[in-house]
Scaffold this active site. Structure first.
Site, PDB file in Angstrom:
ATOM      1  N   GLU A 111      72.461 122.130  97.317  1.00 39.05           N
ATOM      2  CA  GLU A 111      71.861 122.645  98.560  1.00 39.05           C
ATOM      3  C   GLU A 111      70.490 123.266  98.289  1.00 39.05           C
ATOM      4  OE1 GLU A 111      75.489 124.863  99.341  1.00 39.05           O
ATOM      5  OE2 GLU A 111      75.559 123.970 101.340  1.00 39.05           O
ATOM      6  N   GLU A 131      82.785 121.897  97.446  1.00 32.80           N
ATOM      7  CA  GLU A 131      83.384 123.118  98.005  1.00 32.80           C
ATOM      8  C   GLU A 131      84.800 122.884  98.528  1.00 32.80           C
ATOM      9  OE1 GLU A 131      80.314 122.034  98.533  1.00 32.80           O
ATOM     10  OE2 GLU A 131      78.888 123.691  98.445  1.00 32.80           O
TER      11      GLU A 131
END
Ligand code: 3H9
Length: 699
Positions: A111, A131
């Site tokens: 990210e 995640e």
């Protein structure tokens, strides 16, 4: 002239002419803990306020780019600045920022790259949004920026599978702009200069619009509703990716809330326990000492187990001697190994061009004398004490000094096996799980006289084979099978007393097991349990309620489960349906025993089954067969299909609490005081308010 200054201990800025490099140096994996977030924000703000640099490159020191947020901070009070805010500051930087990524850019690490204005990958790079494996969803823009760059299907695929995407695929999908070879710092200098010179295009990811694809979103949402009822974060991923249609601020707000909500779920706690447990399980002094050589391995027995073990060793690059007593058995073993290796090629686990070399490392033999020079022998023959003793007596005479003599027995007393040799210090239990080249658990069973370097070599073998090695003490069934032998009786008692095998299976599948116990029995072969019950008949405690009446009768009919086409279920033409004849046997057994069936709710079923599992698991910790509760948890996650999001039986036990568990056991004990007894360790915890997590911390 290059000038380097430290922003803080983990972040530095290096200025070379018109470019600036920001280096992240937070070993081992450059996780974005508070100091990294703070340092990155300050570095970008400082460079922008100074306004000298024409381009900035962000790279990382060490073996990998950033592997994500710092998982150790999860569950603690948040410490500013928040990661999404830092990434917005990077994306809003007036000076263009390029990310230079190597190793594994995962989660918050990827990210970070996505918030930069261009991304350059170094060969070997893998990117991903893992995640989901922690019960979470990307929480720093992953669900907003991936769909803008690579479309909704790719964003859903990455966030829902958590898979690592190769650099080549990332380039093809537009997730990175360029793929080069080189050292991160050198590449950073080169690409920052190109950006400064306008030779490498840059843009803000959030200035792009997500291409519309409502169908992909709707289909995925519907599929997840059916298949992933338990996983809160899965459903939130679809919602957050859908929000990438919105402007950045609104989309990120929806993603952020979903991330915060996921953080509060028991699944997050269970999966993070699993993440650290997998690493902590071999983080013990016994696993770390000096090891013995480990290049040539002998495997005795070419059955399913021996062939699977040989396959695992070959795939790990070891030389393997496979020994069988008869030509036919040897041929069968070679054929199974060849099939396993071909399967590994098909599943992409082994490169096709390596197949022949891997198989070439296998030497089949009918002569145990050929094991004279191996470093380790793993015996995987029939589970019979006299057969094993005979083999170990022979190995004692054949194997070189210092060779490790291991047995793959799943329950026999390895001290007794070791005692037939003149070198009990070299004897070890290595309990693999079928199929041995696939299942990740390896119980390392340590008899009384085993030398420290032999135990450490057991752990080194587990690592080499890519397995999770768990230390276990010697007892009937070690950690896993001993606990299984206890709680599987609960399933039989529930069925005798009124539940159907199908209701029990459905209830436990609802809890998260991939298959209920009766389906597992049918798959493994009901004859295995039948043989064990016959073997133990003479020593069975007369006070114990017998759990095998129905299963014995099924086996007497020759129904051994899938392999014979019927067991608890009938397997015909790809369909699995309840076996009505088994249900008739059940009625008959109940009538013979004078049992009037009663009804159980699915919750009752899960509670009794799980409580029985926890009871024996607690005893296994209490008597030291497992050193820590987390060792039991990892055995069940990696060897018994326990749902990962529940963390393992003893992590799950803490979510119920010792006091409530003791109350349950005492209530069940009114029906069967012999089977339901409160383990002393649990009674103590109920009194003192202790948890299994406390015991993990104490080590
Ligand atoms: C996230 O990013 C959320 C964001 O979207 C939003 C936030 C707002 N943190 O596995 P290894 C430790 S969620 C802290 O043995 P390898 C690990 O415990 C995160 N520690 O090495 C071990 O410690 P020890 C998303 C971490 O080479 C040591 O590093 N990211 C973290 O086999 C070495 O690890 C992930 O889920 C971390 N993030 O594999 C990635 N990662 O030596 C999780 C590792 O004391 N990590 N450690 O036992 C991995 O998949 C592997 O560690 C990796 C390296 C592939 C990176």
């Amino acid at each position: 002239m290059a000038a380097t200054r430290k922003v803080n201990d983990l972040i530095s800025i290096e200025e070379i002419g018109a470019i600036a490099l920001i280096c992240i140096d937070n070993p081992p994996v450059n996780a974005t803990g508070q100091a990294v977030r703070q340092g990155l924000q300050e570095a970008i703000e400082t460079l922008n306020s100074e306004g000298k640099a024409k381009a900035i490159a962000v790279y990382a020191a060490g073996r990998t780019f950033v592997a994500g947020a710092d998982i150790r901070e999860f569950g603690k009070p948040p410490m500013p600045p928040a990661l999404p805010d830092v990434f917005n500051i990077i994306e809003d930087s007036a000076i263009p920022v390029v990310a230079v990524m190597h190793g594994t850019a995962l989660g918050g690490g990827f990210e970070l790259g996505l918030s930069c204005h261009a991304r350059v990958g170094i060969e070997g790079l893998k990117v991903g949004l893992p995640e989901i494996n922690l019960g979470l969803l990307p929480g720093a823009g992953g669900t907003q920026r991936v769909p803008r760059l690579a479309g909704i299907p790719m964003a859903l695929d990455m966030a829902l599978s958590g898979r690592q995407v190769s650099a080549k695929e990332a380039l093809e999908k537009g997730l990175i702009d360029r793929l080069v070879a080189g050292e991160p710092r050198e590449v950073a200098v080169q690409v920052a200069e190109e950006v400064a010179a306008g030779k490498l295009a840059t843009r803000r990811t959030c200035d792009l619009n997500t291409p519309k694809d409502d169908k992909a979103l709707d289909d995925t949402a519907a599929m997840l509703k059916k298949t992933q009822a338990h996983m809160y974060s899965c459903h939130k991923i679809v919602e957050a990716v859908r929000a990438s249609y919105l402007p950045r601020t609104e989309g990120l707000k929806i993603e952020r809330q979903a991330f915060i909500d996921s953080m509060q779920t028991p699944q997050r706690a269970g999966m993070i326990h699993a993440f650290f447990g997998e690493r902590a399980v071999s983080n013990i002094p016994e696993a770390k000492g000096p090891t013995r050589p480990l290049e040539k391995v002998g495997v005795i027995g070419g059955g399913t187990m021996g062939s699977g073990i040989a396959t695992a060793c070959l795939l790990a690059g070891l030389q393997v001697r496979l020994v069988e007593v008869a030509e036919e058995g040897l041929k069968r073993g070679i054929a199974t190994i060849t099939k396993n290796i071909d399967g590994a090629v098909q599943r992409g686990k082994l490169k096709a061009e390596k197949r022949d070399a891997v198989l070439g490392a296998l030497t089949p033999s009918l002569n145990m004398g050929d094991l004279a020079d191996v470093d380790l022998v793993i015996e995987a023959v029939f589970e019979q004490m006299d057969v094993k003793k005979d083999i170990f007596t022979k190995l004692d005479g054949i194997c070189k000094d210092g060779a490790i003599l291991a047995s793959n027995t799943s329950y026999l007393d390895i001290n007794e096996i070791a005692a037939v040799t003149k070198r009990p210090q070299d004897v070890l239990g290595l309990h693999f799980f079928s199929p041995a080249h696939v299942m990740r658990l390896l119980e390392i069973v340590v008899p009384d006289k085993t030398a420290a370097d032999v135990v450490a070599t057991g752990f080194a073998l587990a690592k080499k084979l890519g397995k999770v090695g768990v230390r276990a003490g010697v007892c009937d069934g070690f950690i896993g099978n001993r606990i299984l032998a206890h709680y599987s009786k609960t399933a039989s008692y529930l069925v005798l007393d009124g539940a159907s095998p199908m209701q029990v299976d459905n209830a436990l599948e609802g809890f998260g097991f991939a298959m209920g116990p009766h389906k597992v029995g049918d798959l493994a072969g009901l004859d295995i349990g039948w043989m064990t019950r016959k073997r133990k008949a003479a020593t069975r405690d007369p006070a114990e309620r017998y759990a095998g009446d129905v299963a014995d009768k099924i086996c007497e009919n020759g129904w051994f489960g899938r392999k014979s086409g019927r067991g608890y279920y009938v397997y015909e033409g790809g369909a699995t349906v309840p076996n009505e004849e088994t249900l008739a046997i059940l009625d008959q057994v109940r009538a013979e025993k004078g049992i009037s069936p009663r009804s159980f709710t699915d919750e009752d079923i899960v509670d009794r089954y799980m409580t029985a599992m926890i009871v024996e698991a607690a005893r296994v910790v209490e008597d030291g067969t497992a050193r820590r509760p987390l060792d039991v948890d990892m055995v069940f996650l990696f060897g018994y299909g326990f749902p990962r999001f529940r963390g393992g039986p003893l992590h799950y036990a803490d979510t119920i609490g010792a006091k409530a568990l003791v109350e349950r056991i005492e209530a069940y004990a009114k029906e069967d005081p012999h089977y339901w007894q409160v383990p002393a360790i649990l009674a103590r915890m109920a009194k003192d308010g202790g948890t299994f997590a406390d015991l993990n911390k104490e080590g």
